[in-house]
Design an enzyme around this catalytic site. Structure first.
Site, PDB file in Angstrom:
ATOM      1  N   LYS A 120       0.835  -1.209   0.000  1.00 35.33           N
ATOM      2  CA  LYS A 120       0.000   0.000   0.000  1.00 35.33           C
ATOM      3  C   LYS A 120       0.870   1.260   0.000  1.00 35.33           C
ATOM      4  O   LYS A 120       0.609   2.200  -0.742  1.00 35.33           O
ATOM      5  CB  LYS A 120      -0.932   0.022   1.230  1.00 35.33           C
ATOM      6  CG  LYS A 120      -1.841  -1.192   1.324  1.00 35.33           C
ATOM      7  CD  LYS A 120      -2.827  -1.081   2.474  1.00 35.33           C
ATOM      8  CE  LYS A 120      -2.190  -1.152   3.838  1.00 35.33           C
ATOM      9  NZ  LYS A 120      -1.692  -2.500   4.215  1.00 35.33           N
TER      10      LYS A 120
ATOM     11  N   ARG B 264      -9.778   0.613   8.723  1.00 34.12           N
ATOM     12  CA  ARG B 264      -9.352  -0.745   9.060  1.00 34.12           C
ATOM     13  C   ARG B 264     -10.422  -1.501   9.836  1.00 34.12           C
ATOM     14  O   ARG B 264     -10.223  -2.670  10.179  1.00 34.12           O
ATOM     15  CB  ARG B 264      -8.109  -0.655   9.933  1.00 34.12           C
ATOM     16  CG  ARG B 264      -6.814  -1.098   9.266  1.00 34.12           C
ATOM     17  CD  ARG B 264      -5.724  -0.901  10.290  1.00 34.12           C
ATOM     18  NE  ARG B 264      -4.516  -1.594  10.008  1.00 34.12           N
ATOM     19  CZ  ARG B 264      -3.466  -1.043   9.406  1.00 34.12           C
ATOM     20  NH1 ARG B 264      -3.515   0.176   8.942  1.00 34.12           N
ATOM     21  NH2 ARG B 264      -2.356  -1.744   9.277  1.00 34.12           N
TER      22      ARG B 264
ATOM     23  N   ARG C 199      11.528  -6.049   5.156  1.00 34.84           N
ATOM     24  CA  ARG C 199      11.371  -4.632   5.493  1.00 34.84           C
ATOM     25  C   ARG C 199      11.878  -4.362   6.915  1.00 34.84           C
ATOM     26  O   ARG C 199      12.521  -3.353   7.167  1.00 34.84           O
ATOM     27  CB  ARG C 199       9.891  -4.228   5.370  1.00 34.84           C
ATOM     28  CG  ARG C 199       9.634  -2.768   5.683  1.00 34.84           C
ATOM     29  CD  ARG C 199       8.224  -2.352   5.329  1.00 34.84           C
ATOM     30  NE  ARG C 199       7.266  -2.728   6.353  1.00 34.84           N
ATOM     31  CZ  ARG C 199       5.941  -2.579   6.239  1.00 34.84           C
ATOM     32  NH1 ARG C 199       5.426  -2.085   5.127  1.00 34.84           N
ATOM     33  NH2 ARG C 199       5.141  -2.916   7.213  1.00 34.84           N
TER      34      ARG C 199
ATOM     35  N   ARG D 279      11.389  -1.103  11.977  1.00 34.08           N
ATOM     36  CA  ARG D 279      10.050  -1.006  12.582  1.00 34.08           C
ATOM     37  C   ARG D 279       9.856  -2.144  13.576  1.00 34.08           C
ATOM     38  O   ARG D 279       9.967  -3.306  13.192  1.00 34.08           O
ATOM     39  CB  ARG D 279       8.981  -1.073  11.475  1.00 34.08           C
ATOM     40  CG  ARG D 279       8.406   0.275  11.123  1.00 34.08           C
ATOM     41  CD  ARG D 279       7.421   0.166  10.010  1.00 34.08           C
ATOM     42  NE  ARG D 279       6.193  -0.548  10.386  1.00 34.08           N
ATOM     43  CZ  ARG D 279       5.098  -0.561   9.649  1.00 34.08           C
ATOM     44  NH1 ARG D 279       5.068   0.096   8.513  1.00 34.08           N
ATOM     45  NH2 ARG D 279       4.022  -1.209  10.043  1.00 34.08           N
TER      46      ARG D 279
ATOM     47  N   ARG E 249      -0.589  -9.174  13.564  1.00 35.63           N
ATOM     48  CA  ARG E 249      -1.128  -8.150  12.655  1.00 35.63           C
ATOM     49  C   ARG E 249      -2.017  -8.801  11.590  1.00 35.63           C
ATOM     50  O   ARG E 249      -3.052  -8.246  11.217  1.00 35.63           O
ATOM     51  CB  ARG E 249       0.009  -7.369  12.000  1.00 35.63           C
ATOM     52  CG  ARG E 249       0.621  -6.368  12.973  1.00 35.63           C
ATOM     53  CD  ARG E 249       2.005  -5.947  12.562  1.00 35.63           C
ATOM     54  NE  ARG E 249       2.062  -5.280  11.292  1.00 35.63           N
ATOM     55  CZ  ARG E 249       3.170  -5.204  10.550  1.00 35.63           C
ATOM     56  NH1 ARG E 249       4.282  -5.772  10.958  1.00 35.63           N
ATOM     57  NH2 ARG E 249       3.150  -4.551   9.422  1.00 35.63           N
TER      58      ARG E 249
HETATM   59  P1  ADP Z   1       0.910  -2.246   7.943  1.00 37.84           P
HETATM   60  O1  ADP Z   1      -0.213  -2.016   6.986  1.00 37.84           O
HETATM   61  O2  ADP Z   1       2.195  -2.578   7.291  1.00 37.84           O
HETATM   62  O3  ADP Z   1       0.554  -3.200   9.050  1.00 37.84           O
HETATM   63  P2  ADP Z   1       0.636   0.457   9.087  1.00 37.84           P
HETATM   64  O4  ADP Z   1       1.784   1.366   9.045  1.00 37.84           O
HETATM   65  O5  ADP Z   1      -0.551   0.780   8.244  1.00 37.84           O
HETATM   66  O6  ADP Z   1       1.244  -0.955   8.732  1.00 37.84           O
HETATM   67  O7  ADP Z   1       0.111   0.289  10.602  1.00 37.84           O
HETATM   68  C1  ADP Z   1       0.955  -0.029  11.661  1.00 37.84           C
HETATM   69  C2  ADP Z   1       0.145  -0.133  12.960  1.00 37.84           C
HETATM   70  O8  ADP Z   1      -0.476   1.140  13.242  1.00 37.84           O
HETATM   71  C3  ADP Z   1      -1.019  -1.119  12.953  1.00 37.84           C
HETATM   72  O9  ADP Z   1      -0.612  -2.434  13.262  1.00 37.84           O
HETATM   73  C4  ADP Z   1      -1.925  -0.519  14.038  1.00 37.84           C
HETATM   74  O10 ADP Z   1      -1.439  -0.794  15.336  1.00 37.84           O
HETATM   75  C5  ADP Z   1      -1.771   0.978  13.826  1.00 37.84           C
HETATM   76  N1  ADP Z   1      -2.777   1.490  12.875  1.00 37.84           N
HETATM   77  C6  ADP Z   1      -2.529   2.052  11.661  1.00 37.84           C
HETATM   78  N2  ADP Z   1      -3.661   2.415  11.062  1.00 37.84           N
HETATM   79  C7  ADP Z   1      -4.680   2.070  11.897  1.00 37.84           C
HETATM   80  C8  ADP Z   1      -6.096   2.162  11.837  1.00 37.84           C
HETATM   81  N3  ADP Z   1      -6.722   2.694  10.781  1.00 37.84           N
HETATM   82  N4  ADP Z   1      -6.822   1.704  12.898  1.00 37.84           N
HETATM   83  C9  ADP Z   1      -6.228   1.177  13.957  1.00 37.84           C
HETATM   84  N5  ADP Z   1      -4.890   1.044  14.090  1.00 37.84           N
HETATM   85  C10 ADP Z   1      -4.114   1.485  13.071  1.00 37.84           C
END
Ligand code: ADP
Length: 190
Positions: free
Chosen positions: A14, A89, A128, A134, A146
């Site tokens: 993404k 999400r 990554r 991270r 996750r």
């Molecule tokens: P990825 O899609 O690679 O898991 P992101 O950078 O989008 O990583 O998200 C990392 C973390 O941030 C998620 O595991 C969650 O804890 C938090 N997070 C991000 N976006 C949301 C969201 N829309 N709602 C709830 N938690 C979120």
């Protein structure tokens, strides 16, 4: 306005495709993950609260991310459109986004869902993690959590947009440029 939801499990690509889209269509990129990591770096109260959840691979509460997105929409009043990356999400987040955009006389144009098989997701995230540092990419247990969060709470968000006839599936397994070409085709057909 062109408002896209870029959707897919962790590691689907993404972020990478968002960067291509920003360049091509001049959209404002709203990644809730990036915004949250920024809050952590700046040591804000919100960042401190979110950090433990994020490091454990658990979603932060809906109110938190909805508030963040609402602020960002207000601070980009003249944007030609937005890319929502990592948001919504949950179904509650999708409903809130619908309301926020409606109050501005706008709506989501399309959800673009990147599909990648599980083994490839694990490989990409571990790779990554070696470069990005991270914490949530650092070990298999957190990555598995996750993916569990995704399957349990996020995958159903696709149905929300399917019902509105706004769901588009893209094969996320090929090379980056080819995937981007497929996304551009979806957008030109909108
Ligand atoms: P990825 O899609 O690679 O898991 P992101 O950078 O989008 O990583 O998200 C990392 C973390 O941030 C998620 O595991 C969650 O804890 C938090 N997070 C991000 N976006 C949301 C969201 N829309 N709602 C709830 N938690 C979120």
């Amino acid at each position: 306005m062109l408002n896209l939801v870029l959707f897919g499990p962790p590691g689907a690509g993404k972020g990478t495709q968002s960067h291509n889209l920003i360049e091509e269509y001049n959209l404002v990129h709203l990644s809730t993950g990036d915004i949250l990591r920024n809050e952590i770096t700046n040591g804000t109260k919100l960042g401190l609260e979110a950090k433990n959840l994020m490091d454990a691979g658990i979603l932060v509460p809906d109110e938190v991310v909805i508030g963040m997105i609402s602020n960002k929409l207000d601070s980009h009043k003249n944007a030609p459109g937005f890319i929502f990356d990592g948001f919504p999400r949950t179904v509650a987040q999708a409903e809130a986004l619908n309301g926020l955009l409606k109050s501005k006389g706008s709506e989501i144009s399309s959800m673009i869902a990147l599909e990648v098989d599980n083994q490839e997701l694990l490989n990409r995230l571990l790779l990554r993690g070696q470069k990005s540092g991270r914490p949530d990419d650092a070990n298999l247990e957190i990555i598995a959590r996750r993916i569990e969060e995704y399957n349990g709470k996020t995958a159903v968000v696709a149905d929300y947009y399917k019902k509105q006839d706004k769901f588009c599936r893209i094969d996320g397994m090929g090379n980056i440029d080819e995937i981007f070409l497929s996304i551009k085709k979806v957008i030109s057909d909108l």
